[in-house]
Design a protein around this motif. Sequence first.
Motif, PDB file in Angstrom:
ATOM      1  N   GLU A 217     -22.570 -10.944 -26.054  1.00 53.66           N
ATOM      2  CA  GLU A 217     -22.078  -9.880 -24.833  1.00 53.66           C
ATOM      3  C   GLU A 217     -22.344  -8.707 -24.987  1.00 53.66           C
ATOM      4  OE1 GLU A 217     -18.600 -12.701 -22.846  1.00 53.66           O
ATOM      5  OE2 GLU A 217     -18.024 -11.317 -24.427  1.00 53.66           O
ATOM      6  N   VAL A 240     -23.611  -7.782 -19.240  1.00 59.33           N
ATOM      7  CA  VAL A 240     -22.111  -8.333 -18.860  1.00 59.33           C
ATOM      8  C   VAL A 240     -22.159  -7.367 -17.301  1.00 59.33           C
ATOM      9  CG1 VAL A 240     -19.662  -8.362 -18.471  1.00 59.33           C
ATOM     10  CG2 VAL A 240     -21.158  -8.933 -20.644  1.00 59.33           C
ATOM     11  N   GLY A 244     -19.329 -11.293 -15.169  1.00 58.95           N
ATOM     12  CA  GLY A 244     -19.437 -11.507 -16.623  1.00 58.95           C
ATOM     13  C   GLY A 244     -20.654 -11.591 -17.088  1.00 58.95           C
ATOM     14  N   GLN A 267     -13.150 -10.598 -20.431  1.00 56.61           N
ATOM     15  CA  GLN A 267     -14.162 -10.090 -21.363  1.00 56.61           C
ATOM     16  C   GLN A 267     -14.023  -8.905 -22.328  1.00 56.61           C
ATOM     17  OE1 GLN A 267     -16.621  -7.246 -21.405  1.00 56.61           O
ATOM     18  NE2 GLN A 267     -17.936  -8.386 -22.846  1.00 56.61           N
TER      19      GLN A 267
END
Length: 483
Positions: A217, A240, A244, A267
Motif C-alpha cells: 500500500e 490507496v 482502500g 489502512q
Amino acid sequence: MSWADIYPWSPPEPGEPVVRRLYDQVRGAILSGALKPGGRLPSSRDFSTRLGVARASVVAAYDLLLAEGYAEGRAGSGTYVSADLSGMLDVKPQTPAPSARPPRIPARARVMDELTFPTPQAEPRLFTTGRTLLDARALDAWSASTRRALRTLGPVHFGYSDAAGEAPLRAAIADYLRAARGVICTPDQVIVTSGAQHAVDIAVRLLLHRGDSVWMEDPGYPATLHALTVAGVAIHHVPVDRSGLVVARGVAVAPEARVAFVTPSHQYPLGVTLSMARRLELLAWAREAGAWIVEDDYASEFRYAGPPLASLQGLDGGERVIYVGTLNKALFPGLRMGYAVVPKALATAFANARQVIDRQPPTLTQAIVLDFMREGQFAAHIRRRRLTDKGQRDALASALTDQLSHLLEVDVPDQGMHLIAYLKDGRSDLEVEAAAAEAGLYVRAISRLYRQVAPRQGLMLGFSGFPARLMAGGVARLAKVLG
C-alpha cells in the motif's frame, strides 16, 4: 620461595570488584611471563592477608584461573601456574598482512544499516501512536491471572515447548477470532508470535524469493516496507483512495505479484477501510494469479461505528490469506504477543520458521494470557476499551475542530487508535512535526510514508494511550506550534 611471593601485588582500589582485580593481576603476570609455567602461587590464606582482602575472594579468583586453564591444583600442595600454557602466551592482536582482505559486508547487512526507526521515549509525549491504557479493573484482573499462573507452574515451563504456541491458548485465540472477526480456522492454523510484525516477517521469509514482485500500500506501514526491502523483493507501491487499496492499479502494474500486503480494516496510516467491492476484487485477483494475501488486522478490536467488516480470510475461506493480528494493541505493547492464522498448507512451515527464528513463545506469558481470556476478562476489557478509546477519539476530534478547523482538515476514523489531520495551508508536515517535538508533542508527518504517490501533508495523532481530559490542552499547544 617462588617468584609469586615477591611479585608486586597491589590491593584493590576502594569500590573495585575484588575478585576481578585479583584474577586480572594473576592472569596478567602469567601472560607477561613474570610467573613461569609450573610456578607456585601464594596460598589463599597468605595472599588474602598480604592484600587485606577476604580469603573467599582469593579462592574465587583462583577458581576462575583454574577453570580457564591458567592455573592447576595439586592435592595437598597448593595452586600452581599451569605447566602447559601453549596457545595462551601467544595471544596478541594480529597486524593484518598487506594482502589481507576484510570480511565482506553482505548487501542485506548494508540495507539493515540504512534503516531508521523512531527513538523510544522514556516519557511518552502526547499524541504518540500505538500506546494503550489498562483501567483499574483490567490491571487487577491481569495481576490475578499472573498470580494464578505463577502458583501453578507446570512442567511445560521447565523445558522447551511447541514453537507454534501452547495448544490451549491457540484454541482460545481461534475461538475468539471465529466469533469476533469471522476468521475460518482451527487451532492448528494459529501460530503465536511476538506481534503482528513478527508474523509479517515470517511470511516474507517463507513466501518470497529475492526479486519476486509484491504489492504494498502507498502510503503504507513502514515496518512492512522494511521487511520487504531487506528481503530484496520488487516492491510495487499501489495507491490507496477513500475505498482502500486500488486493486485495479495493482493488477495493471504487477499482475503476477506473488503477495499483496494489506491493512484492509484500518489502512495504515490513512485509516480508510477497504470496501467490500475492493475486497472481492482483491480475492479474485489472488485466485487468478495464484498469489497470497497477508492481511494485517492490527487494530481489529477497535471499531466505533457498526459491526466489524468481515475479514478477508473469512471471505476467502482460509486458502490464500495469512491473517495477522496482535494482542500488543488490545492489551499493551510490552506484552509482545500476536498471532498468525495460516492456511493449512503452510502451518508446518510457518511453525518451523518460527522455531528457527526464536524457538518458542514464552510459556509463562501464554499461561497468563490464557487465564485472562478464560476468565472472561479479555472480552470485558475490549468492550470497555472501545468505549474509552471512542471517548478519547471524540475528544481529540472535537478539540481539533474547535481550535484548528481553519488550519486542519480532520479525518475522524471509524476504527483504530489514531486519526489524520491534513494541513490546509500547504506547509510542510515534516516542519510541523519537528516544531511540535520542541513543544513536547508527538505528531507524525505522513508525507514520509508515501513512496510513488504524490504525498499529502498531514499529521498522525494517537489518541488511544492518553485520557480524554488531556486532549483539549494538547491541541491548544499544537495550535501555538501552528501559529
